[in-house]
Design a protein around this motif. Structure first.
Motif, mmCIF file in Angstrom:
data_model
loop_
_atom_site.group_PDB
_atom_site.id
_atom_site.type_symbol
_atom_site.label_atom_id
_atom_site.label_comp_id
_atom_site.label_asym_id
_atom_site.label_seq_id
_atom_site.Cartn_x
_atom_site.Cartn_y
_atom_site.Cartn_z
ATOM 1 N N SER A 229 145.056 91.832 49.765
ATOM 2 C CA SER A 229 146.103 91.153 50.523
ATOM 3 C C SER A 229 145.812 91.111 52.011
ATOM 4 C CB SER A 229 147.450 91.844 50.284
ATOM 5 O OG SER A 229 147.410 93.184 50.742
ATOM 6 N N ASN A 230 144.874 91.924 52.471
ATOM 7 C CA ASN A 230 144.533 91.974 53.894
ATOM 8 C C ASN A 230 143.166 91.372 54.194
ATOM 9 O OD1 ASN A 230 146.883 93.170 54.961
ATOM 10 N ND2 ASN A 230 146.206 95.200 54.300
ATOM 11 N N ARG A 231 142.622 90.636 53.232
ATOM 12 C CA ARG A 231 141.265 90.102 53.396
ATOM 13 C C ARG A 231 141.140 89.195 54.620
ATOM 14 N NH1 ARG A 231 140.242 87.913 48.272
ATOM 15 N NH2 ARG A 231 139.741 90.042 47.622
ATOM 16 N N ILE A 232 142.188 88.428 54.912
ATOM 17 C CA ILE A 232 142.128 87.503 56.051
ATOM 18 C C ILE A 232 141.940 88.261 57.367
ATOM 19 C CG2 ILE A 232 144.658 87.473 56.269
ATOM 20 C CD1 ILE A 232 144.428 84.591 57.237
ATOM 21 N N TYR A 233 142.595 89.409 57.515
ATOM 22 C CA TYR A 233 142.437 90.194 58.735
ATOM 23 C C TYR A 233 141.056 90.841 58.790
ATOM 24 C CZ TYR A 233 147.555 90.031 58.226
ATOM 25 O OH TYR A 233 148.851 89.638 58.039
ATOM 26 N N MET A 234 140.649 91.418 57.672
ATOM 27 C CA MET A 234 139.361 92.103 57.630
ATOM 28 C C MET A 234 138.235 91.152 58.005
ATOM 29 S SD MET A 234 137.570 94.851 57.092
ATOM 30 C CE MET A 234 138.577 96.011 56.173
ATOM 31 N N GLU A 235 138.232 89.959 57.434
ATOM 32 C CA GLU A 235 137.147 89.034 57.709
ATOM 33 C C GLU A 235 137.190 88.554 59.159
ATOM 34 O OE1 GLU A 235 133.697 87.078 57.351
ATOM 35 O OE2 GLU A 235 134.564 88.587 56.011
ATOM 36 N N ARG A 236 138.390 88.373 59.703
ATOM 37 C CA ARG A 236 138.480 87.956 61.106
ATOM 38 C C ARG A 236 137.894 89.023 62.023
ATOM 39 N NH1 ARG A 236 143.965 86.426 64.553
ATOM 40 N NH2 ARG A 236 142.886 85.612 66.385
ATOM 41 N N PHE A 237 138.205 90.283 61.756
ATOM 42 C CA PHE A 237 137.616 91.357 62.553
ATOM 43 C C PHE A 237 136.096 91.392 62.390
ATOM 44 C CE2 PHE A 237 141.843 93.721 62.211
ATOM 45 C CZ PHE A 237 142.179 93.508 63.544
ATOM 46 N N LEU A 238 135.636 91.286 61.150
ATOM 47 C CA LEU A 238 134.207 91.431 60.893
ATOM 48 C C LEU A 238 133.395 90.295 61.488
ATOM 49 C CD1 LEU A 238 134.219 92.833 57.248
ATOM 50 C CD2 LEU A 238 133.533 94.032 59.331
ATOM 51 N N VAL A 239 133.940 89.083 61.543
ATOM 52 C CA VAL A 239 133.230 87.974 62.195
ATOM 53 C C VAL A 239 132.908 88.353 63.637
ATOM 54 C CG1 VAL A 239 133.517 85.637 63.103
ATOM 55 C CG2 VAL A 239 134.074 86.120 60.716
ATOM 56 N N ALA A 240 133.900 88.879 64.352
ATOM 57 C CA ALA A 240 133.685 89.270 65.746
ATOM 58 C C ALA A 240 132.755 90.474 65.855
ATOM 59 C CB ALA A 240 135.029 89.573 66.405
ATOM 60 N N MET A 241 132.898 91.430 64.946
ATOM 61 C CA MET A 241 132.078 92.637 65.021
ATOM 62 C C MET A 241 130.622 92.349 64.663
ATOM 63 S SD MET A 241 135.078 94.976 63.375
ATOM 64 C CE MET A 241 134.191 96.501 63.080
ATOM 65 N N ARG A 242 130.403 91.469 63.695
ATOM 66 C CA ARG A 242 129.020 91.071 63.371
ATOM 67 C C ARG A 242 128.375 90.388 64.566
ATOM 68 N NH1 ARG A 242 131.432 88.412 58.742
ATOM 69 N NH2 ARG A 242 131.612 89.854 56.984
ATOM 70 N N ALA A 243 129.148 89.539 65.270
ATOM 71 C CA ALA A 243 128.607 88.841 66.442
ATOM 72 C C ALA A 243 128.183 89.837 67.515
ATOM 73 C CB ALA A 243 129.647 87.872 66.988
ATOM 74 N N LYS A 244 128.939 90.897 67.695
ATOM 75 C CA LYS A 244 128.570 91.913 68.685
ATOM 76 C C LYS A 244 127.272 92.616 68.289
ATOM 77 C CE LYS A 244 132.721 93.214 71.226
ATOM 78 N NZ LYS A 244 133.652 92.152 70.899
ATOM 79 N N ILE A 245 127.104 92.897 66.999
ATOM 80 C CA ILE A 245 125.874 93.552 66.546
ATOM 81 C C ILE A 245 124.674 92.624 66.737
ATOM 82 C CG2 ILE A 245 124.654 94.447 64.531
ATOM 83 C CD1 ILE A 245 126.712 96.361 65.754
ATOM 84 N N ARG A 246 124.836 91.339 66.482
ATOM 85 C CA ARG A 246 123.736 90.396 66.705
ATOM 86 C C ARG A 246 123.381 90.333 68.184
ATOM 87 N NH1 ARG A 246 126.955 87.278 62.837
ATOM 88 N NH2 ARG A 246 125.950 87.463 60.778
#
Length: 320
Positions: free
Chosen positions: A184-201
């Protein structure tokens, strides 16, 4: 016995449920920029933190700390800043390392327990603002940071730090991470991870020999991300070690300044470990309030000149 058993907050009837109460303010609230004077704080380790001030020469200063993958421009920071200025506070908002318009210089970034950075901001404020008192306000991750700061070394706090308020805080990081990993929280998790993956790149471009991007795109939970990146980059064994050492709930009994935590009962980001009623019931200083509604960093209100309930409540507590 500062466990507040009855909260006066009620969400608007047309915003039903924790998800709507979370999403509406994040997407649709527009707040004019209140903090306007920008400053860069150079840190002893060679990194920097970007600050913004709203100054009118007041004797009370509030320092505002934002949440995960947010920044000082976000609506709840500027809304709180506006409410403070209207009531006679000066305001200092800050971007965590790597959360501004420019990447930070080091491999390390911000994390839920990096209280040394909050201490650097407080120390800088004390040396550069004539405030007689400082109040701290934190949201979500910034709330965890604020509460941990108050409780981990309470006898070392500057005497000018007087009160604190925190909203929507994942007091138990492991519990909150499990909650956000649910379907039920997948939309939030993916939004956070998009930004966090960008920081790692971005870190890989700066430190190609120290970051491994293998499998980054396949990460789907905070546990996977924190195991792979947050923990080793910041000196923790793994995600569990990082969460255990930095969850603020263990520090709440040691708080010795008037402090209010507000976590909505329907906050979709928080599990049962994030509602520290027992700690409040046995504390002289730590107050806990849990409105039935409000979502995560929501607490929308209308008909009050654009001021949200969280802002009204914070100023009520700080002014008491």
């Amino acid at each position: 016995m500062p466990l507040i058993r009855e909260s006066l907050y009620r969400s608007p009837s047309w915003l039903p449920g924790g998800h709507a109460q979370t999403i509406y303010p994040a997407l649709f609230r527009r707040v004019p920029r209140v903090t306007r004077r920008a400053e860069r704080l150079e840190l002893p380790d060679g990194d920097f933190i970007d600050l913004e001030w709203a100054e009118q020469g007041n004797s009370r200063l509030a320092i505002l700390s934002h949440g995960l993958e947010a920044d000082l421009k976000t609506g709840y920071i500027q809304g709180m800043a506006a409410a403070l200025v209207r009531r006679g506070w000066d305001v200092l908002a800050w971007n965590f390392r790597g959360c501004g318009d420019e990447p930070n210089r080091l491999l390390r970034m911000y994390h839920s327990g990096a209280t040394e950075d909050l201490q650097a901001v407080v120390s800088h404020a004390l040396g550069n603002h004539p405030a007689e008192s400082i109040d701290l306000i934190g949201f979500s991750l910034g709330g965890n940071l604020t509460l941990k700061y108050l409780g981990e070394n309470p006898t070392d706090l500057p005497p000018e730090v007087r009160r604190a308020v925190a909203f929507s805080v994942p007091c138990d990081l492991a519990c909150s991470s499990r909650e956000l990993a649910t379907a039920s929280n997948r939309i939030y998790m993916e939004r956070f991870l998009v930004a966090m993956r960008a920081k790692i790149r971005a870190k890989d471009r700066l430190f190609p020999d120290e970051v491994d991007l293998t499998g980054l795109a396949d990460i789907r939970t905070f546990q996977e991300f924190d195991d792979r990146y947050t923990a080793p980059i910041h000196g923790f064994k793994n995600a569990a070690d990082y969460w255990e050492k930095n969850s603020c709930r263990q520090f709440l009994p040691h708080i010795t300044l008037p402090t209010l935590l507000v976590n909505a009962a329907n906050d979709p980001f928080l599990g049962p470990g994030c509602y520290p009623g027992e700690e409040a019931a046995s504390s002289e200083f730590f107050h806990f309030e849990s409105p039935a509604t409000g979502g995560h960093v929501g607490f929308a209100a209308f008909g009050n000149g654009g001021e949200y309930w969280s802002e009204t409540r914070a100023l009520e507590f700080l002014g008491s």
